[in-house]
Design an enzyme around this catalytic site. Sequence first.
Site, PDB file in Angstrom:
ATOM      1  N   LYS A  20      49.575  86.318  63.022  1.00 32.13           N
ATOM      2  CA  LYS A  20      49.771  85.190  63.929  1.00 32.13           C
ATOM      3  C   LYS A  20      51.233  84.732  64.043  1.00 32.13           C
ATOM      4  O   LYS A  20      51.733  84.508  65.140  1.00 32.13           O
ATOM      5  CB  LYS A  20      48.915  84.019  63.429  1.00 32.13           C
ATOM      6  CG  LYS A  20      48.722  82.932  64.434  1.00 32.13           C
ATOM      7  CD  LYS A  20      47.500  83.254  65.223  1.00 32.13           C
ATOM      8  CE  LYS A  20      47.223  82.257  66.304  1.00 32.13           C
ATOM      9  NZ  LYS A  20      45.967  82.613  66.974  1.00 32.13           N
ATOM     10  N   CYS A  57      45.562  92.703  40.498  1.00 38.18           N
ATOM     11  CA  CYS A  57      44.217  92.302  40.094  1.00 38.18           C
ATOM     12  C   CYS A  57      43.292  93.527  40.007  1.00 38.18           C
ATOM     13  O   CYS A  57      43.469  94.366  39.148  1.00 38.18           O
ATOM     14  CB  CYS A  57      43.698  91.222  41.036  1.00 38.18           C
ATOM     15  SG  CYS A  57      42.259  90.396  40.383  1.00 38.18           S
ATOM     16  N   TYR A  58      42.341  93.654  40.921  1.00 38.14           N
ATOM     17  CA  TYR A  58      41.458  94.827  40.891  1.00 38.14           C
ATOM     18  C   TYR A  58      42.292  96.111  40.887  1.00 38.14           C
ATOM     19  O   TYR A  58      41.965  97.081  40.204  1.00 38.14           O
ATOM     20  CB  TYR A  58      40.526  94.785  42.101  1.00 38.14           C
ATOM     21  CG  TYR A  58      39.576  95.958  42.206  1.00 38.14           C
ATOM     22  CD1 TYR A  58      38.339  95.930  41.575  1.00 38.14           C
ATOM     23  CD2 TYR A  58      39.915  97.096  42.934  1.00 38.14           C
ATOM     24  CE1 TYR A  58      37.474  97.011  41.667  1.00 38.14           C
ATOM     25  CE2 TYR A  58      39.069  98.177  43.032  1.00 38.14           C
ATOM     26  CZ  TYR A  58      37.844  98.130  42.401  1.00 38.14           C
ATOM     27  OH  TYR A  58      36.988  99.198  42.490  1.00 38.14           O
ATOM     28  N   GLU A  73      50.766  87.370  45.667  1.00 36.44           N
ATOM     29  CA  GLU A  73      50.897  87.151  47.112  1.00 36.44           C
ATOM     30  C   GLU A  73      50.537  85.736  47.548  1.00 36.44           C
ATOM     31  O   GLU A  73      50.730  85.388  48.703  1.00 36.44           O
ATOM     32  CB  GLU A  73      50.039  88.182  47.864  1.00 36.44           C
ATOM     33  CG  GLU A  73      48.528  88.033  47.723  1.00 36.44           C
ATOM     34  CD  GLU A  73      47.967  88.619  46.424  1.00 36.44           C
ATOM     35  OE1 GLU A  73      48.735  88.825  45.473  1.00 36.44           O
ATOM     36  OE2 GLU A  73      46.745  88.832  46.353  1.00 36.44           O
ATOM     37  N   HIS A 131      47.659  87.087  41.087  1.00 38.19           N
ATOM     38  CA  HIS A 131      47.958  87.334  42.502  1.00 38.19           C
ATOM     39  C   HIS A 131      49.376  86.869  42.839  1.00 38.19           C
ATOM     40  O   HIS A 131      49.642  85.679  42.877  1.00 38.19           O
ATOM     41  CB  HIS A 131      46.934  86.619  43.391  1.00 38.19           C
ATOM     42  CG  HIS A 131      45.596  87.269  43.319  1.00 38.19           C
ATOM     43  ND1 HIS A 131      45.228  88.301  44.142  1.00 38.19           N
ATOM     44  CD2 HIS A 131      44.547  87.069  42.489  1.00 38.19           C
ATOM     45  CE1 HIS A 131      44.015  88.701  43.846  1.00 38.19           C
ATOM     46  NE2 HIS A 131      43.570  87.968  42.833  1.00 38.19           N
ATOM     47  N   GLY A 133      40.201  92.713  44.984  1.00 30.47           N
ATOM     48  CA  GLY A 133      38.923  92.902  45.666  1.00 30.47           C
ATOM     49  C   GLY A 133      37.824  92.223  44.884  1.00 30.47           C
ATOM     50  O   GLY A 133      38.016  91.897  43.711  1.00 30.47           O
ATOM     51  N   SER A 152      42.235  83.266  77.642  1.00 28.29           N
ATOM     52  CA  SER A 152      41.595  82.030  77.195  1.00 28.29           C
ATOM     53  C   SER A 152      42.617  80.895  77.160  1.00 28.29           C
ATOM     54  O   SER A 152      42.254  79.736  77.008  1.00 28.29           O
ATOM     55  CB  SER A 152      41.029  82.233  75.792  1.00 28.29           C
ATOM     56  OG  SER A 152      42.100  82.423  74.886  1.00 28.29           O
ATOM     57  N   GLY A 153      43.890  81.242  77.288  1.00 25.19           N
ATOM     58  CA  GLY A 153      44.920  80.211  77.163  1.00 25.19           C
ATOM     59  C   GLY A 153      45.367  80.050  75.725  1.00 25.19           C
ATOM     60  O   GLY A 153      46.297  79.316  75.436  1.00 25.19           O
ATOM     61  N   GLY A 154      44.713  80.757  74.810  1.00 27.29           N
ATOM     62  CA  GLY A 154      45.126  80.719  73.409  1.00 27.29           C
ATOM     63  C   GLY A 154      46.417  81.515  73.239  1.00 27.29           C
ATOM     64  O   GLY A 154      46.833  82.245  74.141  1.00 27.29           O
ATOM     65  N   VAL A 155      47.029  81.370  72.071  1.00 32.38           N
ATOM     66  CA  VAL A 155      48.318  82.013  71.829  1.00 32.38           C
ATOM     67  C   VAL A 155      48.215  83.535  72.002  1.00 32.38           C
ATOM     68  O   VAL A 155      49.010  84.150  72.721  1.00 32.38           O
ATOM     69  CB  VAL A 155      48.812  81.713  70.391  1.00 32.38           C
ATOM     70  CG1 VAL A 155      50.147  82.369  70.139  1.00 32.38           C
ATOM     71  CG2 VAL A 155      48.894  80.223  70.162  1.00 32.38           C
ATOM     72  N   ASP A 156      47.199  84.125  71.358  1.00 34.75           N
ATOM     73  CA  ASP A 156      47.122  85.585  71.337  1.00 34.75           C
ATOM     74  C   ASP A 156      46.935  86.182  72.729  1.00 34.75           C
ATOM     75  O   ASP A 156      47.671  87.079  73.128  1.00 34.75           O
ATOM     76  CB  ASP A 156      45.983  86.044  70.421  1.00 34.75           C
ATOM     77  CG  ASP A 156      46.070  85.407  69.057  1.00 34.75           C
ATOM     78  OD1 ASP A 156      47.180  84.980  68.691  1.00 34.75           O
ATOM     79  OD2 ASP A 156      45.040  85.318  68.366  1.00 34.75           O
ATOM     80  N   SER A 157      45.938  85.671  73.448  1.00 41.76           N
ATOM     81  CA  SER A 157      45.704  86.294  74.752  1.00 41.76           C
ATOM     82  C   SER A 157      46.850  85.990  75.704  1.00 41.76           C
ATOM     83  O   SER A 157      47.167  86.801  76.573  1.00 41.76           O
ATOM     84  CB  SER A 157      44.347  85.885  75.340  1.00 41.76           C
ATOM     85  OG  SER A 157      44.317  84.528  75.651  1.00 41.76           O
TER      86      SER A 157
END
Length: 512
Positions: free
Chosen positions: A368, A78-79, A167, A165, A51, A219-224
């Site tokens: 994603k 880290c933090y 990750e 880190h 963080g 919207s035609g995007g992947v998610d929607s």
Amino acid sequence: MILVLDFGGQYAHIIARRIRELGVYSDVKPCDMSLSEIGKMRPDGIVLSGGPSSVYDHNAPLMNKKVLDLKIPVLGICYGEQLIGKYAGGTVLAGKLKEFGKKEMIVKKNGKLLKGLSKKEQVWMSHGDLVTELPKDFEILASTDTCRIAAFENEKRKLYGIQFHAEVAHTPSGMQILKNFVFDVCRAKKDWQIGDLPKKLIKEIKKEVGSKSVIMGASGGVDSTVAATLLHKAIGSRLYCVFVDHGLIRKNELEEVKEYFEKKLSFRHFFAVDASKMFLERLKGITDPEEKRKIIGHTFIEVFDNKVTELEKKHKDIKFLGQGTIYPDRIESAQPSKYASKIKSHHNLTLPEKMKLKVIEPLKEFYKDEVRTLGKELKIPDEILNRHPFPGPGLAIRILGEVAEERLKILKEADYIFIEELKNSGYYSKTWQAFAALIPVKTVGVMGDARTYEYIITLRAVTSLDAMTADWAKLPQELLEKISTRIINEVKGVNRVLYDISQKPPATIEYE
Ligand code: XMP
């Protein structure tokens, strides 16, 4: 499952994604989650994220100290490591030595956490504070030349900390460390597989929606598209999709989206609302990025709301608003974490607030790449699933300054050429996102012996895993040359093309 407690770093989500990649479910929750809530989740292990704060900050995000006594293994990164250091009785030194970047680490004892690591390992550091004195009963596992306690453990209490880190990709053995923690220390089971999920999600949607109908913006995007396809599979023609054409979309975009929904999916209710005039009118004279975003967001809601009201009158059973929100959407608008600083206001999130409909977000827990895997399972065509992300405010945030009709026309053409060439050369699928942007500055050029004075187009292509960090794509020079030549020759109003070589951070992917 592995619980990641979020101390405000965007890294919290990268940690959770990495753990899910290992085949174990992981969830990110606010750091001040109560002990009883943690207990209810029955985690096999807890990771404390990094963080931006110092443990000594006045408003430093904290957790209940007793998390360390739950007899659940804890890994502090880290933090998170500094917090363990502080709570367990060690010393944390504030801000003396800020470190950022790759470091060589010497492994002194592998233990369970560093199992399989070599004596010398490269790690990635990004910190201001340091644990300088070990808490009682802890042991040092690794050091760097400037950080004596780069990794520590208390094997008996199953408490572990790393200052670097694990990750991020810059720590090559990072995944091994997470794997060691998840499987060897926490003994978590490998039982998380996205491919198994569509059936479960469809069943959940059916249960939640019952006999009612859902309306959603597509919207035609992947998610929607993945969200709409899931909803469509669950409730069929009780799904109504509305595409708001704000005029700030790419060339041919509406036609392509329509084709998928109406032809490939045989959607009964797909509505495209052309509101481009209204958007352009309202954006006249506006140059401030956040103001542009706000106007677009509000106008979008207004147009969408009007269409919803119109449809609601005809179809009284519309009671739900479907949304393609995915997990990371909630980060950049600083949603689940109150400690993350707000970067840009994503307009997609403001949508439901004004509506009386109940929100249904089938993808809200997924990243994603997981959404793409779901899409594959649902047999959504690759050209849709592999489409680059496109921001809600569309081309408006890629025309720096005022959005004027002429600029929009120029940008659409230039962007189309760029994407076409990337697709032809196979580089489209090798980049996370690529687009052209218009810099509203005119420069002098020469064409056919005559002076020109025209706009600059900048090309942005990035590689990334999740848009939280990004690197500029190393496109071949010949390809860039071809694109530049085509844009300058074919797009009237442009006489100069630049290629953007900045990384995120400190730049962002979009320009505004
Ligand atoms: P930045 O520019 O913040 O972008 O590095 C990260 C990712 O988010 C996308 N983006 C948006 N997506 N609504 C969206 O749906 C928005 O308002 C928005 N702003 C940025 C951007 O394209 C990139 O993929």
